[in-house]
Design a protein around this motif. Sequence first.
Motif, short mmCIF file in Angstrom:
data_model
loop_
_atom_site.label_atom_id
_atom_site.label_comp_id
_atom_site.label_asym_id
_atom_site.label_seq_id
_atom_site.Cartn_x
_atom_site.Cartn_y
_atom_site.Cartn_z
N ALA A 1 5.94 109.70 50.14
CA ALA A 1 4.85 108.97 49.50
C ALA A 1 4.30 107.88 50.41
O ALA A 1 3.11 107.55 50.35
N ALA A 2 5.16 107.30 51.26
CA ALA A 2 4.73 106.26 52.19
C ALA A 2 4.12 106.83 53.47
O ALA A 2 3.84 106.07 54.40
N GLY A 3 3.94 108.12 53.52
CA GLY A 3 3.23 108.72 54.63
C GLY A 3 4.09 109.24 55.76
O GLY A 3 3.56 109.60 56.83
N PHE A 4 5.40 109.32 55.55
CA PHE A 4 6.27 109.94 56.55
C PHE A 4 6.42 111.43 56.24
O PHE A 4 6.19 111.87 55.12
N SER B 1 -1.66 101.66 50.46
CA SER B 1 -2.27 101.09 49.26
C SER B 1 -2.52 102.17 48.22
O SER B 1 -2.28 101.97 47.02
N GLU B 2 -3.00 103.33 48.65
CA GLU B 2 -3.24 104.44 47.73
C GLU B 2 -1.93 104.95 47.11
O GLU B 2 -1.94 105.49 46.00
N ALA B 3 -0.81 104.74 47.84
CA ALA B 3 0.50 105.13 47.30
C ALA B 3 1.06 104.08 46.34
O ALA B 3 2.16 104.27 45.79
N GLY B 4 0.32 102.99 46.13
CA GLY B 4 0.76 101.95 45.20
C GLY B 4 1.70 100.92 45.81
O GLY B 4 2.31 100.14 45.07
N ILE C 1 -0.40 90.03 57.90
CA ILE C 1 -0.02 88.84 58.68
C ILE C 1 -0.59 89.05 60.07
O ILE C 1 -0.01 89.78 60.90
N ASP C 2 -1.73 88.43 60.34
CA ASP C 2 -2.42 88.63 61.61
C ASP C 2 -2.61 90.13 61.86
O ASP C 2 -3.28 90.80 61.09
N GLY C 3 -1.98 90.68 62.89
CA GLY C 3 -2.18 92.08 63.21
C GLY C 3 -1.14 93.01 62.64
O GLY C 3 -1.05 94.16 63.04
N ALA C 4 -0.35 92.52 61.67
CA ALA C 4 0.72 93.33 61.10
C ALA C 4 0.48 93.58 59.62
O ALA C 4 -0.09 92.75 58.92
N ALA C 5 0.94 94.74 59.16
CA ALA C 5 0.96 95.06 57.73
C ALA C 5 2.42 95.07 57.29
O ALA C 5 3.19 95.94 57.71
N LEU C 6 2.79 94.09 56.46
CA LEU C 6 4.17 93.96 55.99
C LEU C 6 4.27 94.57 54.60
O LEU C 6 3.49 94.21 53.70
N VAL C 7 5.22 95.48 54.42
CA VAL C 7 5.33 96.24 53.18
C VAL C 7 6.78 96.28 52.74
O VAL C 7 7.66 96.66 53.53
N ALA C 8 7.05 95.88 51.50
CA ALA C 8 8.40 96.01 50.96
C ALA C 8 8.72 97.48 50.72
O ALA C 8 7.86 98.25 50.27
N PHE C 9 9.95 97.88 51.03
CA PHE C 9 10.37 99.25 50.76
C PHE C 9 10.23 99.57 49.28
O PHE C 9 10.50 98.71 48.42
#
Length: 302
Positions: free
Chosen positions: A33-36, A264-267, A273-281
């Motif tokens: 679901a997270a794109g892997f 985002s589409e996966a909910g 944070i600047d050039g990073a996308a931080l995502v909780a598992f």
Amino acid sequence: MATRQLPEASEIFLDHVGHFVADIAAAERALRAAGFAPTPFSAQVAPTGEGGALEPTGTGNVCAMLGQGYIEALAKVADTPLGRELEAAVDRRAGLHLAAFAVADAASFHAGLAEAGFPTRPLVFMRRPVDTEEGPSEARFTVARVERGAMAEGRIQALTHHTEREVWQERWLTHPNGALELLGVVVVSPDPEEAAGRFGRFLGRPAERAGADSLHVELSRGHVRIVGRTTAAALFGGETPEPPWIAAYGLRVADRAATIRLLSEAGLAVRIIDGAALVAFPAELGEGFWAFVEDRDALPWL
């Protein structure tokens, strides 16, 4: 910075990180679901007892293989000492409990750990069945481990790959989220100085000061960042496990904007944070965070 998949001579690479989970099928779905694009499930075996007969280790995995490094989700699949050890870790907290470092000669590295004062377990000659496009085969590794508790942050180990082609099959290297490379891992410690010194001894690389409560161990490929509570709270927020724990890892992606759209589409909640996308598992993968970047230097802890 080396770009080969496997190290040579005295090089040491961040090879993979491991989520310890209760439900491997749910973890596989969460990765997808997270794109892997995870590999099929595989149960691990190793020679034990007289004659070296292959027996289950008690754990099995699915992996997201990258152009450099990989991500592993591991679950207990049999009642063995290693399976019970994983189960106990999950009972405390599902999430990141493993950081593995690739070396050219695990036996030599294992001897060096003992010389550095680490209590070691015997070398493990691990195998797992894999399907290839040519038919059934197996992946083979030699794993060097320290005794439980010698590295309080989790299962910190080194390994030598013997079957690169079977492990990094071309068909598993492309991911819808654009993930290309495992860049580094973050460890949160109540005593960053002590932890950094220990990681430096384990890895045979110096730990360098990187902030008031942050230290950094740079590898031939990849890195380990050790941070204290203050930096961890600034990065990840206050609602995180009590340290020590392995908190996050960084991934280089082809197109950060496209990755953010997919997540985002996966909910999944994405914090920029600047050039990073931080995502909780997602919960199925336990507690911790991904940091997706196009450039290593954009990792929020760097």
